[in-house]
Design a protein around this motif. Sequence first.
Motif, mmCIF file in Angstrom:
data_model
loop_
_atom_site.group_PDB
_atom_site.id
_atom_site.type_symbol
_atom_site.label_atom_id
_atom_site.label_comp_id
_atom_site.label_asym_id
_atom_site.label_seq_id
_atom_site.Cartn_x
_atom_site.Cartn_y
_atom_site.Cartn_z
ATOM 1 N N VAL A 155 0.826 -1.208 0.000
ATOM 2 C CA VAL A 155 0.000 0.000 0.000
ATOM 3 C C VAL A 155 0.860 1.259 0.000
ATOM 4 C CG1 VAL A 155 -1.862 -1.151 1.288
ATOM 5 C CG2 VAL A 155 -0.113 0.150 2.525
ATOM 6 N N ASN A 156 0.258 2.343 -0.441
ATOM 7 C CA ASN A 156 0.743 3.672 -0.159
ATOM 8 C C ASN A 156 -0.266 4.308 0.790
ATOM 9 O OD1 ASN A 156 3.257 4.467 -1.264
ATOM 10 N ND2 ASN A 156 2.384 4.453 -3.323
ATOM 11 N N TYR A 157 0.214 5.125 1.697
ATOM 12 C CA TYR A 157 -0.720 5.699 2.663
ATOM 13 C C TYR A 157 -0.181 6.998 3.246
ATOM 14 C CZ TYR A 157 2.413 4.096 6.351
ATOM 15 O OH TYR A 157 3.513 3.915 7.145
ATOM 16 N N ARG A 158 -1.094 7.736 3.844
ATOM 17 C CA ARG A 158 -0.765 8.964 4.563
ATOM 18 C C ARG A 158 -1.611 8.984 5.827
ATOM 19 N NH1 ARG A 158 -3.194 14.266 4.338
ATOM 20 N NH2 ARG A 158 -1.720 15.887 5.013
ATOM 21 N N THR A 187 -6.700 -3.629 9.599
ATOM 22 C CA THR A 187 -7.071 -5.020 9.310
ATOM 23 C C THR A 187 -8.501 -5.085 8.776
ATOM 24 O OG1 THR A 187 -5.607 -5.788 11.076
ATOM 25 C CG2 THR A 187 -7.245 -7.346 10.263
ATOM 26 N N GLU A 188 -9.389 -4.342 9.417
ATOM 27 C CA GLU A 188 -10.796 -4.326 8.987
ATOM 28 C C GLU A 188 -10.991 -3.505 7.720
ATOM 29 O OE1 GLU A 188 -15.219 -2.850 10.516
ATOM 30 O OE2 GLU A 188 -13.501 -2.730 11.883
ATOM 31 N N GLY A 189 -10.451 -2.292 7.718
ATOM 32 C CA GLY A 189 -10.736 -1.372 6.630
ATOM 33 C C GLY A 189 -10.156 -1.771 5.288
ATOM 34 N N VAL A 190 -8.915 -2.243 5.267
ATOM 35 C CA VAL A 190 -8.278 -2.577 3.990
ATOM 36 C C VAL A 190 -8.946 -3.795 3.342
ATOM 37 C CG1 VAL A 190 -6.089 -3.198 2.866
ATOM 38 C CG2 VAL A 190 -6.116 -1.486 4.684
ATOM 39 N N LYS A 232 -8.683 3.386 -3.553
ATOM 40 C CA LYS A 232 -8.173 4.285 -2.525
ATOM 41 C C LYS A 232 -9.327 4.639 -1.598
ATOM 42 C CE LYS A 232 -5.397 8.506 -2.006
ATOM 43 N NZ LYS A 232 -4.719 9.630 -2.746
ATOM 44 N N ALA A 233 -9.033 4.689 -0.304
ATOM 45 C CA ALA A 233 -10.087 4.970 0.670
ATOM 46 C C ALA A 233 -9.516 5.719 1.864
ATOM 47 C CB ALA A 233 -10.746 3.675 1.132
ATOM 48 N N LYS A 234 -10.398 6.364 2.585
ATOM 49 C CA LYS A 234 -10.036 7.023 3.834
ATOM 50 C C LYS A 234 -10.575 6.189 4.981
ATOM 51 C CE LYS A 234 -10.475 11.429 6.333
ATOM 52 N NZ LYS A 234 -11.013 12.819 6.261
ATOM 53 N N LEU A 235 -9.702 5.867 5.926
ATOM 54 C CA LEU A 235 -10.093 5.125 7.118
ATOM 55 C C LEU A 235 -9.999 6.065 8.312
ATOM 56 C CD1 LEU A 235 -7.975 1.861 6.605
ATOM 57 C CD2 LEU A 235 -10.243 2.398 5.654
ATOM 58 N N VAL A 236 -11.104 6.270 8.984
ATOM 59 C CA VAL A 236 -11.103 7.088 10.198
ATOM 60 C C VAL A 236 -11.211 6.128 11.373
ATOM 61 C CG1 VAL A 236 -12.161 9.002 11.446
ATOM 62 C CG2 VAL A 236 -12.205 8.970 8.941
ATOM 63 N N CYS A 237 -10.173 6.104 12.186
ATOM 64 C CA CYS A 237 -10.007 5.068 13.200
ATOM 65 C C CYS A 237 -10.234 5.595 14.603
ATOM 66 C CB CYS A 237 -8.595 4.489 13.125
ATOM 67 S SG CYS A 237 -8.074 4.005 11.460
ATOM 68 N N GLU A 281 -5.382 7.886 4.602
ATOM 69 C CA GLU A 281 -5.731 7.691 3.196
ATOM 70 C C GLU A 281 -4.870 6.537 2.699
ATOM 71 O OE1 GLU A 281 -5.489 11.164 0.797
ATOM 72 O OE2 GLU A 281 -7.105 12.203 1.866
ATOM 73 N N VAL A 282 -5.513 5.495 2.234
ATOM 74 C CA VAL A 282 -4.816 4.267 1.862
ATOM 75 C C VAL A 282 -5.086 3.925 0.402
ATOM 76 C CG1 VAL A 282 -4.458 1.832 2.412
ATOM 77 C CG2 VAL A 282 -5.127 3.430 4.227
ATOM 78 N N GLU A 283 -4.029 3.612 -0.307
ATOM 79 C CA GLU A 283 -4.125 3.185 -1.698
ATOM 80 C C GLU A 283 -3.633 1.737 -1.775
ATOM 81 O OE1 GLU A 283 -2.446 4.673 -6.080
ATOM 82 O OE2 GLU A 283 -1.688 5.575 -4.213
ATOM 83 N N LEU A 284 -4.511 0.815 -2.131
ATOM 84 C CA LEU A 284 -4.155 -0.601 -2.183
ATOM 85 C C LEU A 284 -3.527 -0.926 -3.539
ATOM 86 C CD1 LEU A 284 -4.150 -3.401 -0.885
ATOM 87 C CD2 LEU A 284 -6.503 -3.721 -1.695
ATOM 88 N N LEU A 285 -2.254 -1.271 -3.515
ATOM 89 C CA LEU A 285 -1.498 -1.501 -4.741
ATOM 90 C C LEU A 285 -1.447 -2.968 -5.159
ATOM 91 C CD1 LEU A 285 1.568 0.802 -3.930
ATOM 92 C CD2 LEU A 285 -0.477 1.398 -5.241
ATOM 93 N N GLU A 286 -1.375 -3.837 -4.157
ATOM 94 C CA GLU A 286 -1.185 -5.256 -4.494
ATOM 95 C C GLU A 286 -1.572 -6.131 -3.305
ATOM 96 O OE1 GLU A 286 2.507 -8.164 -6.003
ATOM 97 O OE2 GLU A 286 2.807 -5.997 -5.769
ATOM 98 N N VAL A 287 -2.108 -7.315 -3.605
ATOM 99 C CA VAL A 287 -2.367 -8.343 -2.598
ATOM 100 C C VAL A 287 -1.479 -9.525 -2.933
ATOM 101 C CG1 VAL A 287 -4.063 -9.913 -1.582
ATOM 102 C CG2 VAL A 287 -4.754 -7.598 -2.258
#
Length: 227
Positions: free
Chosen positions: A136-139, A170-173, A181-186, A210-216
């Motif tokens: 992932v890429n994230y901020r 773990t839950e959000g991704v 790409k999604a925003k996770l508010v934890c 802010e999470v960008e899922l690049l690969e599983v």
Amino acid sequence: MICIALVLIMSTSAFAATEPKTEEQKTFYALGALISRSLAVFELTPSEYDLVQQGLKDSIVDKKAQFDPAPYTEKLQALAQSRRKAAGEKQSAAGKEYLAKAAKEKGAVKTESGLVYIPIKEGNGPSPKATDTVKVNYRGTLIDGKEFDSSYKRGTPAEFPLNGVIKCWTEGVQKMKVGGKAKLVCPPDLAYGDAGAGEMILPGSTLAFEVELLEVKGAAAPSAPSK
């Protein structure tokens, strides 16, 4: 341990503010900026800052403190813990408001655990399982917008087992698809709880990523049994 390093601070009238230009100047400027993070936990009032400044001047410039500071180490530890706790309580209250506001954003979904999931861009690849390794890429930011971590700034995506990070991730991704790409508010109990993390993440902090899922990459293969 409280790390309060020596910093060359005089009275505010003793120097003119200058923009650091050379690498050496930037290095000393960075020293001051990093020390400010160590002091941030105390949330100093102007009068308290003046006393800290006086202690630095007496010790560095005059080469003689007014008294031996060593016996005050435990008091400083207690003061830091007390103020960190108080700041965390404020952070917790503000976090509840932030979560409530985030849950009203367009497309937001608040899960049973309290996570607020906000899609930014829908992916079209597979979704990971908790046992998978993801890239992932994230901020990561605090609720006031201050950034505390970013793979973008490091210039390298992060890779980790999804069940080896905070519960919010773990839950959000798992709700994401590769390319999305999604925003996770934890909320705190899905992040770092009452312990906090480092100097910036106070106890009871609500965090936004802010999470960008690049690969599983799938689950790691089990180790072969020894012979």
